[in-house]
Design a protein around this motif. Structure first.
Motif, short mmCIF file in Angstrom:
data_model
loop_
_atom_site.label_atom_id
_atom_site.label_comp_id
_atom_site.label_asym_id
_atom_site.label_seq_id
_atom_site.Cartn_x
_atom_site.Cartn_y
_atom_site.Cartn_z
N ALA A 1 0.86 -1.19 0.00
CA ALA A 1 0.00 0.00 0.00
C ALA A 1 0.89 1.24 0.00
O ALA A 1 1.72 1.42 0.91
N THR A 2 0.75 2.06 -1.02
CA THR A 2 1.59 3.24 -1.18
C THR A 2 0.71 4.49 -1.28
O THR A 2 -0.51 4.39 -1.46
N ILE A 3 1.32 5.65 -1.21
CA ILE A 3 0.57 6.88 -1.41
C ILE A 3 -0.02 6.91 -2.82
O ILE A 3 -1.15 7.35 -3.03
N ASP A 4 0.73 6.39 -3.79
CA ASP A 4 0.26 6.43 -5.17
C ASP A 4 -0.94 5.52 -5.44
O ASP A 4 -1.77 5.83 -6.30
N ASN A 5 -1.03 4.39 -4.72
CA ASN A 5 -2.17 3.50 -4.99
C ASN A 5 -3.30 3.62 -3.98
O ASN A 5 -4.32 2.94 -4.10
N GLY A 6 -3.15 4.49 -2.97
CA GLY A 6 -4.26 4.74 -2.06
C GLY A 6 -4.11 4.12 -0.69
O GLY A 6 -5.02 3.42 -0.21
N CYS A 7 -2.97 4.35 -0.02
CA CYS A 7 -2.80 3.86 1.35
C CYS A 7 -3.69 4.66 2.31
O CYS A 7 -4.29 5.66 1.93
N MET A 8 -3.72 4.23 3.54
CA MET A 8 -4.51 4.92 4.56
C MET A 8 -3.79 6.19 5.02
O MET A 8 -2.56 6.23 5.13
N TRP A 9 -4.60 7.22 5.33
CA TRP A 9 -4.16 8.43 6.00
C TRP A 9 -5.02 8.58 7.26
O TRP A 9 -6.22 8.30 7.23
N PHE A 10 -4.41 9.05 8.35
CA PHE A 10 -5.12 9.24 9.61
C PHE A 10 -4.88 10.64 10.17
O PHE A 10 -3.86 11.28 9.86
N ILE A 11 -5.80 11.10 11.00
CA ILE A 11 -5.59 12.29 11.82
C ILE A 11 -5.30 11.80 13.24
O ILE A 11 -6.20 11.33 13.94
N PRO A 12 -4.04 11.86 13.68
CA PRO A 12 -3.69 11.36 15.01
C PRO A 12 -4.50 12.05 16.11
O PRO A 12 -4.71 13.26 16.08
N THR B 1 -8.47 7.46 2.17
CA THR B 1 -7.53 6.86 1.22
C THR B 1 -7.65 7.59 -0.11
O THR B 1 -8.74 7.96 -0.53
N GLY B 2 -6.51 7.81 -0.74
CA GLY B 2 -6.49 8.54 -1.99
C GLY B 2 -6.84 7.68 -3.19
O GLY B 2 -7.11 6.48 -3.08
N ALA B 3 -6.83 8.31 -4.35
CA ALA B 3 -7.11 7.61 -5.60
C ALA B 3 -5.96 6.66 -5.94
O ALA B 3 -4.82 6.85 -5.51
N ASN B 4 -6.28 5.63 -6.70
CA ASN B 4 -5.28 4.69 -7.18
C ASN B 4 -4.73 5.20 -8.51
O ASN B 4 -5.42 5.16 -9.54
N GLN B 5 -3.50 5.65 -8.50
CA GLN B 5 -2.88 6.23 -9.70
C GLN B 5 -1.88 5.27 -10.36
O GLN B 5 -1.10 5.68 -11.21
N THR B 6 -1.93 3.99 -9.99
CA THR B 6 -0.96 3.02 -10.49
C THR B 6 -1.57 2.15 -11.59
O THR B 6 -2.75 2.28 -11.93
N ASP B 7 -0.76 1.23 -12.10
CA ASP B 7 -1.19 0.36 -13.20
C ASP B 7 -1.93 -0.89 -12.72
O ASP B 7 -2.43 -1.66 -13.56
N ASP B 8 -1.99 -1.11 -11.42
CA ASP B 8 -2.62 -2.32 -10.88
C ASP B 8 -3.76 -1.94 -9.95
O ASP B 8 -3.87 -0.80 -9.49
N TYR B 9 -4.61 -2.92 -9.65
CA TYR B 9 -5.66 -2.73 -8.66
C TYR B 9 -5.05 -2.49 -7.28
O TYR B 9 -3.97 -3.00 -6.99
N ARG B 10 -5.73 -1.70 -6.47
CA ARG B 10 -5.37 -1.60 -5.06
C ARG B 10 -6.40 -2.41 -4.29
O ARG B 10 -7.55 -2.04 -4.13
N ARG B 11 -5.94 -3.58 -3.81
CA ARG B 11 -6.84 -4.55 -3.17
C ARG B 11 -6.67 -4.47 -1.66
O ARG B 11 -5.55 -4.47 -1.14
N VAL B 12 -7.78 -4.46 -0.94
CA VAL B 12 -7.71 -4.40 0.52
C VAL B 12 -8.89 -5.14 1.13
O VAL B 12 -9.99 -5.16 0.56
N TRP B 13 -8.63 -5.79 2.26
CA TRP B 13 -9.67 -6.47 3.04
C TRP B 13 -9.73 -5.78 4.40
O TRP B 13 -8.69 -5.57 5.04
N ILE B 14 -10.93 -5.42 4.85
CA ILE B 14 -11.10 -4.66 6.09
C ILE B 14 -11.95 -5.48 7.06
O ILE B 14 -13.05 -5.94 6.70
#
Length: 219
Positions: free
Chosen positions: A119-130, A190-203
C-alpha cells in the motif's frame, strides 16, 4: 505472504462476479453505470459469501489483537473488501466509521485495514488524523449515492466530513502482510489509485459484545 495469497484466492473470484452479488456489491464512488466498470467496487460481508476467510491467519490474528487491545471478549462485527481500479480519481473521503452506525450505542471495536499488495501513497494507502479518536462523532454528509444489483437499487451513501485539518494528516504506506488498525472515531481517508494495478484491501471489524460494549467511550 502465503496467507495474503490465500485471501486473494478467495476474494478475487468474488470480484469476478461482482455484478451478480446483489446488494452486497456497491461502488463507493457513486451510482453504477451499466457497461462501465465501477471505480471503487466494494463487497460487504465477504465472509458470509466465502466462510473460508474465517480460517485465514489474518482473521485469527486481528481478532486476537482486538481482544488484547480492548481487554474483553470480542467477536466478528463486519468486513468488506475494496478493489480500487487502476488509474482512476476515486478517493475514499475523510470520515469516521462511527458515523455509519445508526445505533444509539457507540461502536466498541477495532478496525483492521489489510492491503493485499504493498500500500503506497500512489495506490491509495490509509491516512489518519492522530488523536481524532479522542473526540466525538463529527457532522457528516453524503458524498456519493450508491446503487446495487441488476436494477441499480439505492444502496445507501458514501459519507464524508469537512471537519478535517489536512495539515495534521499522516500517511501510512505499508507492505503486503502488514495492516493498520484504528478506532471507530478515528478520522481516515484513502487517496485515488494512480498506479497500473488494482489496489486490493480487506477490512475487518472486531468488537466487544454483550455488556462489554458499554465499557468504553461514550458517544
Amino acid at each position: 505472504m502465503q496467507d495474503i495469497a490465500r485471501i486473494r484466492s478467495l476474494l478475487d473470484p468474488l470480484f469476478d462476479r461482482f455484478t451478480s452479488l446483489g446488494e452486497r456489491a456497491v461502488d463507493l464512488a457513486g451510482p453504477q453505470v451499466p457497461g462501465v466498470a465501477p471505480r471503487s467496487p466494494e463487497i460487504n460481508e465477504a465472509v458470509t459469501l466465502v466462510p473460508e476467510l474465517r480460517q485465514t491467519l489474518a482473521y485469527a490474528r486481528c481478532r486476537e489483537i482486538a481482544r488484547e487491545f480492548l481487554g474483553v471478549p470480542v467477536g466478528y462485527m463486519f468486513d468488506h473488501a475494496i478493489y480500487k481500479l487502476p488509474h482512476n480519481n476515486a478517493s475514499t473521503p475523510w470520515h469516521q466509521d462511527e458515523a455509519y452506525s445508526a445505533r444509539a450505542i457507540p461502536l466498541r471495536s477495532m478496525h483492521f485495514w489489510i492491503p493485499l499488495q504493498e500500500a503506497t501513497i500512489d495506490n491509495g494507502c490509509m491516512w489518519f488524523i492522530p488523536g481524532s479518536h479522542l473526540g466525538s462523532v463529527l457532522p457528516h454528509h453524503a458524498a456519493a449515492q450508491r446503487t446495487a444489483g441488476p436494477n441499480q437499487a439505492p444502496a445507501g451513501a458514501t459519507i464524508a466530513t469537512n471537519h478535517v485539518d489536512p495539515t495534521k494528516a499522516v500517511a501510512c504506506p505499508i507492505p503486503a502482510g502488514s495492516a493498520t488498525m484504528h478506532h471507530p472515531l478515528t478520522l481516515h481517508y484513502t487517496g485515488a489509485n494512480q498506479t497500473d494495478d488494482y489496489r486490493r484491501v480487506w477490512i475487518l471489524h472486531f468488537g466487544a459484545y454483550g455488556r462489554a460494549r458499554f465499557l468504553f467511550h461514550r458517544r
